[in-house]
Design a protein around this motif. Structure first.
Motif, short mmCIF file in Angstrom:
data_model
loop_
_atom_site.label_atom_id
_atom_site.label_comp_id
_atom_site.label_asym_id
_atom_site.label_seq_id
_atom_site.Cartn_x
_atom_site.Cartn_y
_atom_site.Cartn_z
N ASP A 1 6.17 33.51 -27.26
CA ASP A 1 4.67 34.96 -27.43
C ASP A 1 3.46 34.35 -27.00
OD1 ASP A 1 2.83 36.03 -27.93
OD2 ASP A 1 3.12 36.48 -30.38
N ALA B 1 -0.06 33.41 -25.01
CA ALA B 1 -1.07 34.45 -25.31
C ALA B 1 -1.86 34.25 -23.83
CB ALA B 1 -2.41 33.38 -26.24
N ALA C 1 -9.19 37.74 -22.14
CA ALA C 1 -8.06 38.69 -22.47
C ALA C 1 -8.18 39.51 -22.21
CB ALA C 1 -7.91 38.09 -24.01
N SER D 1 -0.50 43.61 -24.12
CA SER D 1 0.60 43.48 -23.81
C SER D 1 1.51 43.75 -22.75
CB SER D 1 1.09 43.32 -25.38
OG SER D 1 0.44 42.80 -26.45
N ARG E 1 -1.44 39.52 -23.12
CA ARG E 1 -0.64 38.88 -24.31
C ARG E 1 1.22 38.25 -23.38
NH1 ARG E 1 -0.10 39.59 -30.79
NH2 ARG E 1 1.54 38.45 -30.75
N SER F 1 -0.43 35.69 -17.95
CA SER F 1 -1.38 35.10 -18.94
C SER F 1 -2.15 35.09 -18.20
CB SER F 1 -0.60 34.18 -19.10
OG SER F 1 -1.42 33.13 -20.58
#
Length: 341
Positions: free
Chosen positions: A60, A62, A67, A71, A98, A93
């Motif tokens: 996982d 980030a 951001a 996802s 994500r 990323s």
């Protein structure tokens, strides 16, 4: 040892009789790929499935930098692991996503159950449980090879949870059994998998995946697969691999591509010739399967919101052969079809 695996001891003796060089080269890893270095921290999701406790390894990662609130879930292929997405994880990323990269049950860092009814529906359900536990309600999917079949099944099973679907040289663009490829029993697949070696993997991938080409960096992934197979979980790994091959061959998604409703991207290396069972198919059958330069175009026409991007001359894993070119195309499409939240 369970009756299922103990009955296969003769097969283990057979594999021991292979040339020494096949097993002497390269490292050996544990049954859940213990000892192999992943590019990011591996976490474990524990859950109950089919009356037993299982765990899925996953990364996982980030968003690096700013951001974007979105996802991407990466679904690996049959001869691959979450780790083989290393350059894709970094590219996504760095672009603000994500990234979740699980190892499916039966693969890599995840459980290898002695008894399991494998289906793409079950693997999709397992993955959906993981995403729910991580608080991810909607995501874009990126599936490669067998992971393309799984991503397609997931998108059909949970359409409201899939924003975008991207498929990288997915197998299952044709139905091999309907085209005349002979059926192998699980027992036959198991005998075959017991004999897996680094030399055999490298030869197969060079000829089938990469049109006779090879890059030194691919050896790491050969060692990963061969090391998992020849480690202390040898029989357990081979048994699960046999069950998975039966799932791939007998559960086509080919007939349902027209039911996909979300924006869908096909990323196709045109020199790929992957086709399950082609090694035992009659010459006239083998001649008509595994033509990705044709299959990509045909399937793109069956998907309502499809985009086809071809990589002429590249093979089964364009994200590994030409990562910069591949990720430029992928990110441009992801941003262009960015869903309104």
């Amino acid at each position: 040892m369970s009756p299922t695996l103990s009955r296969w001891l003769p097969g283990l003796l057979l594999s021991a009789a292979l040339p020494v060089s096949a097993y002497a080269e390269g490292p050996a890893y544990g049954p859940e790929l213990q000892g192999f270095d992943y590019p990011y921290t591996v976490k474990h999701f524990e859950f109950e499935s089919q009356g037993q406790s299982l765990q899925m390894g996953y990364m996982d990662v980030a968003a690096h930098g700013k951001a974007n609130g979105r996802s991407v879930v990466l679904m690996h292929g049959k001869n691959f692991c979450g780790a083989t997405w290393d350059t894709s994880i970094k590219a996504l990323s760095d672009a603000g996503y994500r990234v979740i990269a699980p190892d499916q049950i039966g693969f890599c860092t995840s459980s290898k159950p002695e008894r399991y009814q494998y289906s793409f529906q079950q693997l999709a359900s397992n993955t959906q449980q993981l995403l729910k536990a991580l608080g991810i309600q909607k995501a874009s999917l990126l599936g490669h090879s067998t992971g393309g079949m799984l991503a397609t099944r997931y998108a059909l099973q949970y359409p409201e949870q899939v924003e975008q679907l991207a498929l990288v040289n997915p197998i299952g663009l044709e139905d091999w059994k309907a085209l005349g490829v002979p059926w192998r029993s699980v027992d036959q697949w198991y005998e075959r998998e017991l004999k897996l070696s680094a030399d055999g993997i490298r030869t197969y991938e060079r000829n089938t995946y990469y049109a006779g080409r090879w890059k030194p960096e691919f050896d790491r992934w050969v060692d990963m697969l061969a090391g998992l197979n020849k480690g202390p979980g040898h029989a357990q790994v081979a048994w699960n691999s046999a069950l998975i091959y039966d799932m791939i061959f007998s559960q086509p998604v080919y007939y349902e591509f027209q039911n996909l409703k979300m924006p869908t991207l096909l990323l196709i290396g045109t020199s790929d010739t992957t086709a399950i069972g082609s090694d035992i198919a009659a010459p006239e059958v083998k001649a008509k399967i595994g033509h990705y330069d044709v299959l990509g175009k045909q399937v793109a026409q069956r998907i309502t919101q499809s985009t086809l991007i071809e990589f002429p001359g590249l093979g089964h894993a364009p994200q590994m052969e030409e990562p910069e070119k591949f990720h430029q195309a992928l990110l441009a499409w992801l941003n262009k079809t960015n869903p309104v939240r």
